[in-house]
Structures are given as structure tokens and as C-alpha cells.
Design a protein around this motif. Sequence first.
Motif, short mmCIF file in Angstrom:
data_model
loop_
_atom_site.label_atom_id
_atom_site.label_comp_id
_atom_site.label_asym_id
_atom_site.label_seq_id
_atom_site.Cartn_x
_atom_site.Cartn_y
_atom_site.Cartn_z
N MET A 1 7.76 0.35 11.31
CA MET A 1 8.51 1.37 10.57
C MET A 1 7.87 2.73 10.80
O MET A 1 6.67 2.89 10.70
CB MET A 1 8.51 1.03 9.07
N HIS A 2 8.70 3.72 11.13
CA HIS A 2 8.22 5.08 11.34
C HIS A 2 8.21 5.82 10.00
O HIS A 2 8.82 5.39 9.03
CB HIS A 2 9.12 5.81 12.33
N ILE A 3 7.55 6.97 10.00
CA ILE A 3 7.49 7.79 8.79
C ILE A 3 8.90 8.11 8.30
O ILE A 3 9.19 8.02 7.11
CB ILE A 3 6.70 9.10 9.05
N ARG A 4 9.78 8.47 9.22
CA ARG A 4 11.15 8.85 8.84
C ARG A 4 11.89 7.67 8.18
O ARG A 4 12.62 7.85 7.20
CB ARG A 4 11.93 9.33 10.06
N GLU A 5 11.68 6.49 8.72
CA GLU A 5 12.33 5.30 8.15
C GLU A 5 11.79 5.01 6.75
O GLU A 5 12.54 4.65 5.84
CB GLU A 5 12.11 4.09 9.06
N PHE A 6 10.49 5.17 6.58
CA PHE A 6 9.90 4.98 5.26
C PHE A 6 10.48 5.99 4.26
O PHE A 6 10.87 5.62 3.14
CB PHE A 6 8.37 5.10 5.32
N GLN A 7 10.55 7.25 4.70
CA GLN A 7 11.09 8.29 3.82
C GLN A 7 12.54 7.99 3.46
O GLN A 7 12.95 8.18 2.30
CB GLN A 7 10.96 9.66 4.48
N GLU A 8 13.32 7.50 4.42
CA GLU A 8 14.72 7.16 4.15
C GLU A 8 14.83 5.99 3.17
O GLU A 8 15.69 5.97 2.29
CB GLU A 8 15.45 6.82 5.45
N MET A 9 13.91 5.02 3.31
CA MET A 9 13.90 3.90 2.37
C MET A 9 13.61 4.41 0.95
O MET A 9 14.26 4.00 -0.01
CB MET A 9 12.85 2.87 2.78
#
Length: 95
Positions: A1-9
Motif C-alpha cells: 500500500m502506498h501513502i496515497r492509498e492509505f490516505q484514501e482509505m
Amino acid sequence: MHIREFQEMMRSLYLHRDSKRGVKGTYDRLAEELEELGEALKGKDKEAVQKEFADVIAWLASLANMTGIDLEKVTITKYSGKCPRCQQSPCNCRF
Ligand SMILES: [Zn+2]
């Protein structure tokens, strides 16, 4: 998981609640979590430290969502493989 994906979650999970709390309230929660991390670091409970790190990055992501900041973009832009101050890797700053 990338930072952006974590933020979106985090956006999917919490933005509706974060929006009610507001930027200041969310910032205050992040500050509380940082204090808790500081306390956990004084002890020897590795699991407690791990949980506090998770809380800090979760609240940081929430605050970024509240303020329209793309964490992945801003961090990779500023820390693009070299120190933003001395422009070297590894950092060669004097402090
Ligand atoms: Zn440096």
C-alpha cells in the motif's frame, strides 16, 4: 500500500467524522497521539509503540484529508532521495 492509498482509505473510513470535528479538532487529536507516542517510547512495550505510530500516521492522514493535502505528493516532492537542506544523500547537515 502506498501513502496515497492509505490516505484514501482513511478518507473513506473517517472523512465524514473528521469534517464534523474540523481542522483544529483533528490537529488536536494528532497532537494528543504524538504525546502518547512520546510516552510509549519511554517504556519497553514494543506493541504499544507500534500502535501509537499507527495512530499518529492515521491522524496525520486525516488532517491531510481535511486540508486537501496529498501526503504522498508533498513528501516525495520534498524528500526526493536527498536531504532538502544540504541536497545530499545521506544527509550531511551539521546538527
Ligand atoms: Zn542534510
